[in-house]
Design a protein around this motif. Sequence first.
Motif, PDB file in Angstrom:
ATOM      1  N   PHE A  38     -34.481 -22.572  21.458  1.00  0.00           N
ATOM      2  CA  PHE A  38     -33.652 -22.722  20.252  1.00  0.00           C
ATOM      3  C   PHE A  38     -34.488 -22.456  18.992  1.00  0.00           C
ATOM      4  N   GLN A  39     -34.066 -21.469  18.181  1.00  0.00           N
ATOM      5  CA  GLN A  39     -34.771 -21.105  16.959  1.00  0.00           C
ATOM      6  C   GLN A  39     -33.793 -21.126  15.778  1.00  0.00           C
ATOM      7  N   VAL A  40     -34.252 -21.630  14.667  1.00  0.00           N
ATOM      8  CA  VAL A  40     -33.428 -21.735  13.460  1.00  0.00           C
ATOM      9  C   VAL A  40     -33.671 -20.528  12.574  1.00  0.00           C
ATOM     10  N   ASN A  41     -32.584 -19.891  12.100  1.00  0.00           N
ATOM     11  CA  ASN A  41     -32.670 -18.776  11.171  1.00  0.00           C
ATOM     12  C   ASN A  41     -32.877 -19.348   9.768  1.00  0.00           C
ATOM     13  N   GLN A  76     -29.402 -20.125   2.660  1.00  0.00           N
ATOM     14  CA  GLN A  76     -28.119 -19.784   2.063  1.00  0.00           C
ATOM     15  C   GLN A  76     -27.119 -20.934   2.200  1.00  0.00           C
ATOM     16  N   PHE A  77     -27.127 -21.560   3.362  1.00  0.00           N
ATOM     17  CA  PHE A  77     -26.216 -22.680   3.592  1.00  0.00           C
ATOM     18  C   PHE A  77     -26.512 -23.845   2.636  1.00  0.00           C
ATOM     19  N   ARG A  78     -27.801 -24.149   2.480  1.00  0.00           N
ATOM     20  CA  ARG A  78     -28.167 -25.227   1.556  1.00  0.00           C
ATOM     21  C   ARG A  78     -27.785 -24.882   0.116  1.00  0.00           C
TER      22      ARG A  78
END
Length: 294
Positions: free
Chosen positions: A42-45, A51-53
Motif C-alpha cells: 500500500f502506497q500513498v500518492n 490536493q485533497f488537503r
Amino acid sequence: MKHIKSHFTFTKQQRSGIFVLLLLILILQCVYFFVDFSSEEFQVNQHDLVQFRAEIDSLKQIKTQNNKPKVYPFNPNFITDYKGYTLGMSSEEIDRLHAFRKQNKWINSIKDFQRITLVSDSLLLKISPYFKFPDWVLNPKPKTQYSYSKNKSPKTFDQKLNLNTATAEQLKKINGIGDKLSERIVAYRKKIGGNFIADVQLQDVYGLSPEVVKRTLNEFTVKNTKPIQTLDLNTATINELVTIQYIDYEIAHNIIEERTLREGFKSLDQLTKVKDFPVKKIDIIKLYLTLNLE
C-alpha cells in the motif's frame, strides 16, 4: 472448607487443557508484538493527498466566510452603536461620529470619516469599500451660469414683453421653460380666447412652478388685453355664474345660497366662505366679477 477446596482440584485432563490455553495465549501475544502486519504494497500518492488537503482547507475557509455577518453598502452618516460595533469601531470613535452629526453636519467622503472618527488606517481600509454616499455628493452637478443677475433691478411695465404676443422661442429664454412648457403656455393662451386677461392667469398653466412663474413675469406681462364683460356678484344668476372658469352649477348654487344668507356680498373675498369654492383659483375668478355696493 472442604467445599471450597474442591473448586481448586483439577483432573489431569483439565490441567493439560489449562496449560495448552496459557501456551496459546503466550504465542499470540508474541506474534502481536514481533510480527509487522502492515502491508508493504500500500502506497500513498502524495500529490493527490496534498490536493485533497488543499480542497478541505478551501472548503473550511468558505464555510468560515459564510458564517461571518455580511456587510452591505451603507451611508456612514447613519452608523448606529450596534452597526459601529459590528464594523470594529470603538465606542469613542462611534461617539465622535454621533457628536459630529448632532451638529447637523454631514460626512461626504472617506477622508471626512477618518478625520471625524479618528479610526485607524487598517480599519478604514476594511470598511470604506462599503461606504455609499448619495449621488449628489459623488456626482455634483455643475452650477448653471444664468444670464440674469439677482441684484438686477426689476423691469418696468414698458420694458417687459407682451405675454399675449410672446412666441414659444421667446418664452424658452426663461430659466425653467423648455420646449414643452413654452408650447403649453401658447396653447393655453389660445384655449382661453387668444389673450391673457391678467398676469395671474399664468399660474393656471400646468407644469409651471411658482418660481418659474415669477421669473417669467419679470420679463413678460399682459398688455393690450381685450376688455371682458364682468358680472355683478350680487345680481348674477346661476346661468351667468357658470360661464366663469372654475365655477360649475353646484358652486354657482352655493354662491347664491351664501349671498342670500349674507343679504349680499360685501367683498369678493367673501367667496372663500362659499361651500366647495375653489379658493386657490379665486384671483382668476375675481377677474370676471364686480361688486356694486350701492
